[in-house]
Structure formats: structure tokens, C-alpha cells
Motif scaffolding. Sequence first.
Motif, PDB file in Angstrom:
ATOM      1  N   SER A 195     -20.669 172.634  -6.550  1.00  0.00           N
ATOM      2  CA  SER A 195     -20.705 173.987  -5.978  1.00  0.00           C
ATOM      3  C   SER A 195     -21.546 174.026  -4.709  1.00  0.00           C
ATOM      4  N   ARG A 196     -22.682 173.330  -4.734  1.00  0.00           N
ATOM      5  CA  ARG A 196     -23.538 173.309  -3.543  1.00  0.00           C
ATOM      6  C   ARG A 196     -22.852 172.579  -2.392  1.00  0.00           C
ATOM      7  N   THR A 199     -20.409 174.849  -0.693  1.00  0.00           N
ATOM      8  CA  THR A 199     -21.094 175.810   0.172  1.00  0.00           C
ATOM      9  C   THR A 199     -21.619 175.142   1.438  1.00  0.00           C
ATOM     10  N   LYS A 200     -22.316 174.022   1.279  1.00  0.00           N
ATOM     11  CA  LYS A 200     -22.943 173.358   2.429  1.00  0.00           C
ATOM     12  C   LYS A 200     -21.921 172.824   3.422  1.00  0.00           C
TER      13      LYS A 200
END
Length: 223
Positions: A195-196, A199-200
Motif C-alpha cells: 500500500s505504501r 502511494t509513494k
Amino acid sequence: MTDRPVRVLLADDQPLVRSGLRVIMADHPDLEVVGEAATGAEAVQLVRDVSPDVVVMDIRMPGMDGIEATRRITAGPATARVLVLTTFDEDDHVYGALRAGASGFAVKDMALDDILAAIRVVAAGDALIAPGVTRRLIADFVGHPTAAPKCAPRPVEGITEREREVLTLVGSGRSNTEIAEDLFISVATAKSHVSRLLTKLGARDRVQLVITAYETGLVTLPR
């Protein structure tokens, strides 16, 4: 997560295909057909009008084809994900669909139940469709002479070393469960890392993470 059904838009110039999917979805309360389109232009307009979660997109349609329709849908404000319908002899078209932002692929001769499962996976945004098909297509796409300009792999910036490891495993086609096993972490932690990364890296879904892993050289094609 809500209990509402996945809202599906069917875009295919063959009424029989749309009818078959609509009929079988009627028996699955977690899926709801909210519109049908016979051309790419109709699909783009209907995405604006009915806000589907998933668009089941044929590639070959009159006028605006499925690749251009996918590009316009994914570039716009809508959050709909696109599941492309393909056949094994249409790889050249699939490369364009990947670049346009497609989230997954279903093969037209798959069982209808398998296509429904693919719709659910794309709606969830947490896995690739038909790994044996999608991994081959993505690998070929990255090495395809017309898929992207030939250049040195670009570095991945702004992620941690652990996230780099996770991205490499995602690019290798590993599921969250397999990533957890490989890195000796929990499945929940693996999901958090993915998930990160989404986003990143500004990735729309897991398919784009796989492409990023190839384009940055974290995963390379076998020689």
C-alpha cells in the motif's frame, strides 16, 4: 470495505459477450452491471455517467478502440479500474493497454466464472489476474521493441530498503502471502508495504508496480 456490490460496466461490440456476462452476473449479488457500451467512446462517456468500479473492456471495437478508451478513463478523475479482454494472439494490443493503465487481463476463452473472479480481483486492486498470462505479457511488454523507448533502467527513489525488497518481489509475481513468507513478516505487514509503495510511486494498482519493477531494473527478463 462496504457490502455494496461491485459496479461493472461492460464494453464490448459483441452483444452476445455482454449478454452472457450480464446473465451470469445476475446470479451473483456481489456484482452489478450498471451499463453497457458497444464502442470505446460510449465506455468513456458511461464511466462519467454511472461511475462503475470496474470496466470490462474489449480491445477491438469500432471507432475508439479499447486502448484509447482505457487511456482516457485512467487519465481522468474517475476511479474505475479497467479489466481488458484479450486473446493470446493480441499481445501487441495488450502492450498498449498496459501503457494506457489497464489493471488486469481476462482471456476471452476463459470460463465465465473465471472472468467474474477476475473482476473481483481487479475491484479489490490487490493482485494480478491470471498470473500465467499477465506475468508473460508484462515481461514481454517491457522487452518489446515498440512498447517503450530503450533506455537505462531508472532508479527508484523515495522508498526504503524494505520497500525495495517488496517491490522486487511484487515484480516477480509474488502474492502478499508469498512476500510475507519470503521476508519472514506477517501478511498484514506485506500488505502495508504494498500500500505504501502504491502511494509513494503514484501507482494505480499492482500491475503498475510490476511494470515499475521491470523498468527500474529491480526485476530483469531471463536471457
